[in-house]
Design an enzyme around this catalytic site. Sequence first.
Site, PDB file in Angstrom:
ATOM      1  N   ARG A   1       0.849  -1.181   0.000  1.00  0.00           N
ATOM      2  CA  ARG A   1       0.000   0.000   0.000  1.00  0.00           C
ATOM      3  C   ARG A   1       0.887   1.234   0.000  1.00  0.00           C
ATOM      4  O   ARG A   1       1.694   1.407   0.912  1.00  0.00           O
ATOM      5  CB  ARG A   1      -0.860  -0.050   1.274  1.00  0.00           C
ATOM      6  CG  ARG A   1      -2.106   0.733   1.194  1.00  0.00           C
ATOM      7  CD  ARG A   1      -2.997   0.394   2.366  1.00  0.00           C
ATOM      8  NE  ARG A   1      -2.459   0.819   3.648  1.00  0.00           N
ATOM      9  CZ  ARG A   1      -3.218   1.251   4.643  1.00  0.00           C
ATOM     10  NH1 ARG A   1      -4.525   1.315   4.502  1.00  0.00           N
ATOM     11  NH2 ARG A   1      -2.686   1.603   5.778  1.00  0.00           N
TER      12      ARG A   1
ATOM     13  N   THR B   1      -0.695   7.612  -1.033  1.00  0.00           N
ATOM     14  CA  THR B   1      -2.015   7.544  -1.692  1.00  0.00           C
ATOM     15  C   THR B   1      -2.917   6.468  -1.092  1.00  0.00           C
ATOM     16  O   THR B   1      -4.125   6.463  -1.341  1.00  0.00           O
ATOM     17  CB  THR B   1      -1.837   7.216  -3.189  1.00  0.00           C
ATOM     18  OG1 THR B   1      -1.267   5.891  -3.281  1.00  0.00           O
ATOM     19  CG2 THR B   1      -0.907   8.193  -3.881  1.00  0.00           C
TER      20      THR B   1
ATOM     21  N   ASP C   1       0.429  -2.302  12.348  1.00  0.00           N
ATOM     22  CA  ASP C   1       0.826  -2.740  11.005  1.00  0.00           C
ATOM     23  C   ASP C   1       1.161  -4.230  11.062  1.00  0.00           C
ATOM     24  O   ASP C   1       2.168  -4.626  11.657  1.00  0.00           O
ATOM     25  CB  ASP C   1       2.033  -1.920  10.535  1.00  0.00           C
ATOM     26  CG  ASP C   1       2.384  -2.224   9.083  1.00  0.00           C
ATOM     27  OD1 ASP C   1       2.583  -3.418   8.756  1.00  0.00           O
ATOM     28  OD2 ASP C   1       2.448  -1.296   8.278  1.00  0.00           O
TER      29      ASP C   1
ATOM     30  N   ASP D   1       4.666  -5.399   9.732  1.00  0.00           N
ATOM     31  CA  ASP D   1       5.758  -5.002  10.630  1.00  0.00           C
ATOM     32  C   ASP D   1       5.749  -5.834  11.909  1.00  0.00           C
ATOM     33  O   ASP D   1       6.808  -6.206  12.428  1.00  0.00           O
ATOM     34  CB  ASP D   1       5.633  -3.509  10.983  1.00  0.00           C
ATOM     35  CG  ASP D   1       6.097  -2.623   9.831  1.00  0.00           C
ATOM     36  OD1 ASP D   1       6.860  -3.119   8.971  1.00  0.00           O
ATOM     37  OD2 ASP D   1       5.696  -1.453   9.784  1.00  0.00           O
TER      38      ASP D   1
HETATM   39  C1  PRP Z   1      -1.224  -4.165   4.746  1.00  0.00           C
HETATM   40  C2  PRP Z   1      -2.092  -5.380   4.904  1.00  0.00           C
HETATM   41  C3  PRP Z   1      -2.940  -5.339   3.671  1.00  0.00           C
HETATM   42  C4  PRP Z   1      -3.140  -3.848   3.448  1.00  0.00           C
HETATM   43  C5  PRP Z   1      -4.504  -3.467   3.922  1.00  0.00           C
HETATM   44  O1  PRP Z   1      -0.180  -4.450   3.879  1.00  0.00           O
HETATM   45  O2  PRP Z   1      -1.373  -6.583   5.068  1.00  0.00           O
HETATM   46  O3  PRP Z   1      -2.338  -5.935   2.540  1.00  0.00           O
HETATM   47  O4  PRP Z   1      -2.131  -3.191   4.237  1.00  0.00           O
HETATM   48  O5  PRP Z   1      -4.769  -2.139   3.661  1.00  0.00           O
HETATM   49  P1  PRP Z   1      -5.872  -1.680   2.595  1.00  0.00           P
HETATM   50  O6  PRP Z   1      -7.114  -2.485   2.895  1.00  0.00           O
HETATM   51  O7  PRP Z   1      -6.060  -0.217   2.913  1.00  0.00           O
HETATM   52  O8  PRP Z   1      -5.350  -1.899   1.232  1.00  0.00           O
HETATM   53  P2  PRP Z   1       0.962  -3.380   3.518  1.00  0.00           P
HETATM   54  O9  PRP Z   1       0.545  -2.582   2.331  1.00  0.00           O
HETATM   55  O10 PRP Z   1       1.313  -2.594   4.753  1.00  0.00           O
HETATM   56  O11 PRP Z   1       2.161  -4.277   3.026  1.00  0.00           O
HETATM   57  P3  PRP Z   1       3.039  -5.355   3.832  1.00  0.00           P
HETATM   58  O12 PRP Z   1       2.189  -6.597   4.027  1.00  0.00           O
HETATM   59  O13 PRP Z   1       4.169  -5.615   2.912  1.00  0.00           O
HETATM   60  O14 PRP Z   1       3.446  -4.761   5.147  1.00  0.00           O
HETATM   61  N1  URA Z   2      -2.513  -2.414   7.199  1.00  0.00           N
HETATM   62  C1  URA Z   2      -2.141  -2.862   8.419  1.00  0.00           C
HETATM   63  O1  URA Z   2      -1.213  -3.675   8.534  1.00  0.00           O
HETATM   64  N2  URA Z   2      -2.801  -2.402   9.488  1.00  0.00           N
HETATM   65  C2  URA Z   2      -3.832  -1.541   9.395  1.00  0.00           C
HETATM   66  O2  URA Z   2      -4.403  -1.159  10.434  1.00  0.00           O
HETATM   67  C3  URA Z   2      -4.203  -1.084   8.112  1.00  0.00           C
HETATM   68  C4  URA Z   2      -3.537  -1.554   7.032  1.00  0.00           C
END
Ligand code: PRP
Ligand code: URA
Length: 209
Positions: free
Chosen positions: A104, A108, A200, A203
Amino acid sequence: MSKITIMDHPLIKHKLGIMRRKDTSTMEFRALTSEVAMLICYEATRELPLAEIEIETPLAKTIAYEIEGKKLCIAPIIRAGLHMSDGILKLIPNAKVGHIGLYRDEETLEPVEYFCKLPPDAQEREFYLVDPMLATGGSACAAIDILKKRGISKINFLCIVAAPEGVERLQKEHPDVDIFIGALDEKLNENGYILPGLGDAGDRIYGTK
Ligand code: PRP
Ligand code: URA
């Protein structure tokens, strides 16, 4: 309209309570992600069709059951979905796994695709798309678009924590996708994080912050 199932099992509620705590360790968070995913999958597979088969126990012939219908594919959204698929594979060890890489954009909040690798017979399979967090719904919707473009028609989405905003968007854009949710939280904050949420997920699973 898609079917939405929100878990009410005490084990899921208990484990989620530990995941939400800010002082839960990376090791514990990672293990719990996998355990909660396994429990959500147990509910999500409740309606899989069964066929009767005749077998022989050591004592007698009898009728037993085996899952029939489409073969299954687990599709984790990288990164955070990977540990959900680990747990699910303990329940369905012969499922294939297809990976979808999305992140994400922090400015944006739009999902950016960077990877997609599916089994060669993906179109014949029922998919369980997994990601712990359904926040704005952008990532889940983009991942489903990717699967549908590759000809996959039966998709379920499994997540651990969802925001109402994400559920609404997912239902609107993909009314044919059933949704299985560990807990439905209150809302998103101004940065697109789920409240109260668990932070997150990526993380916390990988210890990257
Ligand atoms: C997080 C999560 C989802 C997304 C959800 O991933 O694991 O994929 O955010 O958010 P959304 O519904 O607003 O799209 P992230 O983009 O942080 O990537 P990561 O798993 O690599 O940390
Ligand atoms: N992605 C995450 O990992 N946590 C949130 O709360 C939203 C998006």
